[in-house]
Design an enzyme around this catalytic site. Structure first.
Site, PDB file in Angstrom:
ATOM      1  NE  ARG A  66      -0.694   4.930   4.769  1.00 33.18           N
ATOM      2  CZ  ARG A  66      -0.743   4.255   4.210  1.00 33.18           C
ATOM      3  NH1 ARG A  66      -0.751   3.915   2.527  1.00 33.18           N
ATOM      4  NH2 ARG A  66      -2.312   4.030   4.013  1.00 33.18           N
ATOM      5  NE  ARG A  90       3.235   0.546   0.311  1.00 31.57           N
ATOM      6  CZ  ARG A  90       2.004   0.880  -0.278  1.00 31.57           C
ATOM      7  NH1 ARG A  90       1.911   0.192  -0.940  1.00 31.57           N
ATOM      8  NH2 ARG A  90       1.607   1.283  -0.135  1.00 31.57           N
ATOM      9  NE  ARG A  97       3.721  -4.887   2.468  1.00 34.90           N
ATOM     10  CZ  ARG A  97       3.712  -4.848   0.288  1.00 34.90           C
ATOM     11  NH1 ARG A  97       4.882  -4.939  -0.309  1.00 34.90           N
ATOM     12  NH2 ARG A  97       2.562  -4.369  -0.338  1.00 34.90           N
ATOM     13  CG  ASP A 130      -4.971   1.151   6.960  1.00 32.03           C
ATOM     14  OD1 ASP A 130      -4.258   1.511   6.685  1.00 32.03           O
ATOM     15  OD2 ASP A 130      -6.456   1.064   6.598  1.00 32.03           O
ATOM     16  CE1 TYR A 170      -9.787   3.380   0.710  1.00 29.78           C
ATOM     17  CE2 TYR A 170     -10.517   4.924   2.185  1.00 29.78           C
ATOM     18  CZ  TYR A 170      -9.506   4.464   1.268  1.00 29.78           C
ATOM     19  OH  TYR A 170      -8.866   4.966   0.412  1.00 29.78           O
TER      20      TYR A 170
HETATM   21  C1  LIG Z   1      -7.159   6.449   3.235  1.00 30.82           C
HETATM   22  C2  LIG Z   1      -6.054   5.303   4.552  1.00 30.82           C
HETATM   23  C3  LIG Z   1      -6.396   4.085   4.351  1.00 30.82           C
HETATM   24  N1  LIG Z   1      -4.890   4.225   5.774  1.00 30.82           N
HETATM   25  C4  LIG Z   1      -4.510   5.490   6.568  1.00 30.82           C
HETATM   26  C5  LIG Z   1      -5.356   6.367   5.268  1.00 30.82           C
HETATM   27  C6  LIG Z   1      -5.400   7.622   5.805  1.00 30.82           C
HETATM   28  C7  LIG Z   1      -3.860   7.869   5.123  1.00 30.82           C
HETATM   29  C8  LIG Z   1      -3.412   7.964   3.836  1.00 30.82           C
HETATM   30  O1  LIG Z   1      -4.085   8.934   3.492  1.00 30.82           O
HETATM   31  O2  LIG Z   1      -2.580   7.756   3.283  1.00 30.82           O
HETATM   32  C9  LIG Z   1      -3.738   6.018   7.530  1.00 30.82           C
HETATM   33  C10 LIG Z   1      -2.374   4.489   7.493  1.00 30.82           C
HETATM   34  N2  LIG Z   1      -2.255   3.244   7.375  1.00 30.82           N
HETATM   35  C11 LIG Z   1      -0.770   3.144   7.816  1.00 30.82           C
HETATM   36  C12 LIG Z   1      -0.499   3.545   8.578  1.00 30.82           C
HETATM   37  C13 LIG Z   1       0.306   3.823   9.383  1.00 30.82           C
HETATM   38  C14 LIG Z   1       1.240   4.740  10.594  1.00 30.82           C
HETATM   39  C15 LIG Z   1       2.364   4.999   8.950  1.00 30.82           C
HETATM   40  O3  LIG Z   1       1.229   6.394   9.336  1.00 30.82           O
HETATM   41  O4  LIG Z   1       3.640   4.866   8.823  1.00 30.82           O
HETATM   42  C16 LIG Z   1      -1.524   4.770   8.736  1.00 30.82           C
HETATM   43  C17 LIG Z   1      -1.736   6.023  10.037  1.00 30.82           C
HETATM   44  C18 LIG Z   1      -0.177   1.864   7.080  1.00 30.82           C
HETATM   45  C19 LIG Z   1      -0.063   1.164   5.681  1.00 30.82           C
HETATM   46  N3  LIG Z   1      -1.500   0.487   4.893  1.00 30.82           N
HETATM   47  C20 LIG Z   1      -1.845   0.019   4.107  1.00 30.82           C
HETATM   48  C21 LIG Z   1      -0.374   0.209   3.858  1.00 30.82           C
HETATM   49  C22 LIG Z   1       0.632  -1.123   3.236  1.00 30.82           C
HETATM   50  C23 LIG Z   1      -0.059  -2.226   2.677  1.00 30.82           C
HETATM   51  C24 LIG Z   1       1.158  -3.427   2.958  1.00 30.82           C
HETATM   52  O5  LIG Z   1       2.132  -2.874   3.628  1.00 30.82           O
HETATM   53  O6  LIG Z   1       1.292  -4.539   2.287  1.00 30.82           O
HETATM   54  C25 LIG Z   1       0.152   0.390   5.013  1.00 30.82           C
HETATM   55  C26 LIG Z   1       2.035   0.163   5.521  1.00 30.82           C
HETATM   56  C27 LIG Z   1      -2.622  -0.394   3.387  1.00 30.82           C
HETATM   57  C28 LIG Z   1      -4.024   1.129   3.106  1.00 30.82           C
HETATM   58  N4  LIG Z   1      -4.786   1.361   3.877  1.00 30.82           N
HETATM   59  C29 LIG Z   1      -5.158   2.303   3.290  1.00 30.82           C
HETATM   60  C30 LIG Z   1      -5.597   2.015   2.318  1.00 30.82           C
HETATM   61  C31 LIG Z   1      -5.822   2.647   1.640  1.00 30.82           C
HETATM   62  C32 LIG Z   1      -4.278   0.943   2.081  1.00 30.82           C
HETATM   63  C33 LIG Z   1      -3.832   0.298   0.459  1.00 30.82           C
HETATM   64  C34 LIG Z   1      -2.642   1.495  -0.063  1.00 30.82           C
HETATM   65  C35 LIG Z   1      -1.039   1.466   0.382  1.00 30.82           C
HETATM   66  O7  LIG Z   1      -1.271   0.660   0.154  1.00 30.82           O
HETATM   67  O8  LIG Z   1      -0.767   2.551   1.199  1.00 30.82           O
HETATM   68  C36 LIG Z   1      -6.739   3.155   4.319  1.00 30.82           C
END
Ligand SMILES: Cc1c2[nH]c(c1CCC(=O)O)Cc1[nH]c(c(CCC(=O)O)c1C)Cc1[nH]c(c(CCC(=O)O)c1C)Cc1[nH]c(c(C)c1CCC(=O)O)C2
Length: 353
Positions: free
Chosen positions: A26, A30, A39, A75, A161
């Site tokens: 990540r 954010r 964003r 994602d 999910y």
């Molecule tokens: C379970 C999971 C998800 N997504 C991901 C996982 C596995 C890793 C982990 O356990 O964290 C993986 C993921 N999600 C994202 C990346 C991009 C690359 C990185 O790691 O920087 C990666 C590798 C971007 C993202 N994916 C998400 C965001 C935030 C959304 C936003 O900017 O509005 C980002 C940057 C959204 C997301 N995506 C997911 C959720 C549950 C959420 C909402 C919670 C949150 O906001 O953190 C599913």
């Protein structure tokens, strides 16, 4: 003449480099003000599906901190979305999907449409690869030094999910369904296994130099289910990637798996295993083959807190892994409220040797 190898790629292929290469889960997210600025401009799926934006967001942390790895901005839920499942990221709530709980729901999804739906992601990767291998330095990273990482969710975590329809602490509906309708659940895992392997291969063809399989919720399963829905799919996906793209490293992340991580590391065939915050890296290292690269595992809250405590703990993890192939990372993703200076301080600390 041997070209200087990229430190992260060399490590993932089994070389013990010193200091270890470093990137953070990540890292594109954010906690960076430049990410938050973008964003405002588009919703999450649009950002993932617009190569100009996804390229920019992927590179933002590299420009600031010069990590050894750039992870594709996308994602894990893009795969079910690409098959036709409804998906929305609701601010403050996370992902919301139209739940898939029966064969009829599953029949409405079409894995045949994935390749076309994710074409913008492949374009993002092609452009990123040209940039990371291009003549220009990316911030403090030297030209030719950054490894491009693709990824997907592992079948069980994506199924969580898909079935639940939203995030959860326990994913009760999903785990119950695996017991009450095992035939359906097996078909779902099977579909996700083949489509995930295909998608990771497509990412490699588009320029990813390594791929990571995120199994964030694998630790919810008891051992028998863990073997069936976590180890077996990871083993099949890795075998498919190895057969189609020999030499491209696969990183597995069986989060919260405890002792089962050892079995995962021994049996799936992954090149590297990422460990979560709770794992004692040294203890795991002693129980898995020396050829298995380990990645991790500083507590993300340590980075949120920062200061001498963070530096001491980071050095302890780095030094404990000296002499074996290790990729420095966190035990889970960067917390959104982390001050960017703490991340800069962490990267500098790892490289101070
Ligand atoms: C379970 C999971 C998800 N997504 C991901 C996982 C596995 C890793 C982990 O356990 O964290 C993986 C993921 N999600 C994202 C990346 C991009 C690359 C990185 O790691 O920087 C990666 C590798 C971007 C993202 N994916 C998400 C965001 C935030 C959304 C936003 O900017 O509005 C980002 C940057 C959204 C997301 N995506 C997911 C959720 C549950 C959420 C909402 C919670 C949150 O906001 O953190 C599913």
């Amino acid at each position: 003449m041997t070209a200087t190898r990229k430190p992260l790629l060399a490590t993932l292929l089994g070389e013990a480099t010193w200091p270890p290469p470093v990137w953070l889960m990540r890292q594109a997210g954010r906690f960076l003000p430049e990410f938050r600025a973008l964003r405002e401009k588009a919703d999450f799926i649009t950002r993932c599906m617009t190569p100009d934006m996804a390229v920019e967001i992927t590179l933002q942390p590299i420009r600031r901190f010069g990590m050894d790895g750039a992870i594709l901005f996308s994602d894990i839920l893009i795969l079910p979305w690409a098959m036709g499942q409804s998906l929305e990221f609701v601010p403050g709530r996370g992902p919301v999907l139209g739940a898939v709980r029966s064969q009829a729901d599953l029949d409405r999804l079409d894995p045949g449409r994935v390749a076309q739906a994710v074409e913008p992601v492949m374009q993002t990767l092609r452009r990123l690869r040209a940039i990371v291998d291009g003549p220009e330095a990316i911030g403090p990273a030297r030209p030719g030094q950054v490894t491009l990482i693709g990824f997907a969710g592992a079948p069980f975590t994506v199924a969580c999910y898909m079935v639940e329809g939203h995030g959860s602490r326990e994913f009760e509906e999903t785990r119950k369904l695996a017991y009450t309708d095992p035939a359906f659940f097996d078909r779902l895992i099977d579909l996700l296994t083949t489509s995930t392997a295909d998608m990771l291969c497509a990412q490699i063809e588009a320029g990813a130099e390594a791929v990571m399989l995120f199994d964030s919720w694998s630790g919810l399963l008891p051992p028998s289910q863990f073997r069936k829905h976590v180890i077996e799919p990871a083993k099949r996906i890795t075998a498919i990637i190895n057969a189609r793209h020999p030499g491209v490293p696969v990183i597995g992340f069986p989060r919260l798996a405890g002792l089962m991580a050892v079995e995962y590391g021994r049996e799936t065939g992954v090149n590297a295993m990422a460990l979560d915050t709770g794992a004692d890296m040294k203890a795991v290292a002693d129980k898995v083959p020396g050829t298995l690269v380990l990645q991790g595992n500083l507590d993300p809250i340590r980075v949120l807190a920062g200061g001498e405590g963070m530096r001491t703990e980071a050095r302890a993890i780095r030094d404990a892994m000296k002499g074996r192939p290790h990729v420095f990372n966190l035990g889970h993703g960067v917390i959104p409220t982390t001050p960017p200076e703490h991340v800069g301080d962490l990267i500098k600390t790892i490289r101070e040797v």
